[in-house]
Structures are given as structure tokens and as C-alpha cells.
Design a protein around this motif. Sequence first.
Motif, PDB file in Angstrom:
ATOM      1  N   LEU A  26       0.478  -1.033  -0.026  1.00 22.12           N
ATOM      2  CA  LEU A  26      -0.186   0.627  -0.166  1.00 22.12           C
ATOM      3  C   LEU A  26       1.286   1.523  -0.168  1.00 22.12           C
ATOM      4  O   LEU A  26       0.367   2.483  -0.615  1.00 22.12           O
ATOM      5  N   SER A  27       1.763   1.747   0.718  1.00 21.09           N
ATOM      6  CA  SER A  27       2.555   2.080   0.991  1.00 21.09           C
ATOM      7  C   SER A  27       3.670   2.660  -0.656  1.00 21.09           C
ATOM      8  O   SER A  27       3.704   3.685  -0.625  1.00 21.09           O
ATOM      9  N   PHE A  28       3.283   1.762  -1.554  1.00 25.44           N
ATOM     10  CA  PHE A  28       4.198   2.131  -3.051  1.00 25.44           C
ATOM     11  C   PHE A  28       2.981   2.126  -3.943  1.00 25.44           C
ATOM     12  O   PHE A  28       3.153   2.617  -4.714  1.00 25.44           O
ATOM     13  N   ASN A  29       1.648   1.517  -3.776  1.00 24.85           N
ATOM     14  CA  ASN A  29       0.351   1.295  -4.341  1.00 24.85           C
ATOM     15  C   ASN A  29      -0.341   1.792  -3.964  1.00 24.85           C
ATOM     16  O   ASN A  29      -1.874   0.924  -3.831  1.00 24.85           O
ATOM     17  N   PRO A  30      -0.838   3.111  -3.112  1.00 22.93           N
ATOM     18  CA  PRO A  30      -1.945   3.492  -2.797  1.00 22.93           C
ATOM     19  C   PRO A  30      -3.430   3.626  -3.216  1.00 22.93           C
ATOM     20  O   PRO A  30      -4.374   3.617  -2.769  1.00 22.93           O
ATOM     21  N   VAL A  72       1.837   9.273   2.189  1.00 23.19           N
ATOM     22  CA  VAL A  72       2.791   8.373   2.113  1.00 23.19           C
ATOM     23  C   VAL A  72       3.171   7.775   1.319  1.00 23.19           C
ATOM     24  O   VAL A  72       4.877   8.393   1.104  1.00 23.19           O
ATOM     25  N   SER A  73       2.888   7.750   0.083  1.00 20.83           N
ATOM     26  CA  SER A  73       3.516   7.107  -1.449  1.00 20.83           C
ATOM     27  C   SER A  73       4.316   7.840  -1.531  1.00 20.83           C
ATOM     28  O   SER A  73       5.738   7.651  -2.090  1.00 20.83           O
ATOM     29  N   LYS A  74       4.166   9.163  -1.634  1.00 21.73           N
ATOM     30  CA  LYS A  74       4.616  10.383  -2.681  1.00 21.73           C
ATOM     31  C   LYS A  74       5.905  10.650  -1.471  1.00 21.73           C
ATOM     32  O   LYS A  74       7.285  10.930  -2.338  1.00 21.73           O
TER      33      LYS A  74
END
Length: 111
Positions: free
Chosen positions: A64-68, A96-98
Motif C-alpha cells: 500500500l505504501s508504494f501502490n496507494p 505516504v507514498s509520495k
Amino acid sequence: MKQNLEIKNQVKRILKIVEELAPGRSVELRIPPYAVIQCVEGGNHRRGTPPNVVEMNAKTLLNLSFNPQNWDLLCSEGEISASGTNSNLAELFSKVSKIISNFNEELNDGK
């Protein structure tokens, strides 16, 4: 349950970002067996099961942190359990991902 130290460190880093972006105590975010935090502004929770709970395993948190954009899919597949009116953290994980992407770019630029 045995904990992988590398995964534990990654989980802790991600949750630190979550806490900084969304301070508060209205949502309990659980990543068993690694960590539990309270986040998101709103009502304070002190005892018992909080009204807003999000739970996922470490692998899902990393994904999820890389693919929200996968929030809804992961929820529908049962990889994320989210209950309560404030439990949709899709927008938060976009932020978070950004931050993670920017941090990784800075690390790669420094090589």
C-alpha cells in the motif's frame, strides 16, 4: 509469532510517516505482530476497541505504501480490514507514498 527485523524496521518507518502526516487518536492502525499506532485527528480513544480500526499485515502495508491506488482492491480482497467512519485511509496513503518515493529518489541520487 516470529518477527523479521528488516520488515519490522520498514513498518516502523512507514508508521512514523503516518503519525507525522495524520496526528491524532481517532483511528487505530494495526500491523500485527509489528506495531499499533493511533492516528488521524478526531475524537480521542482511550479504552477498549476504538470506533475506527484499520488492520493489515506487514506485506500489505508495504504494498500500500508504494501502490496507494490499491486501497479499495485490498479492502475488497480482505487484505485490509477497515471499520468505522474515519477508517478510509486511501488519501493518507497517497501522501505516504509520495514521501517514500521522494525519499527513495534522494537516496538514489546520492549514490
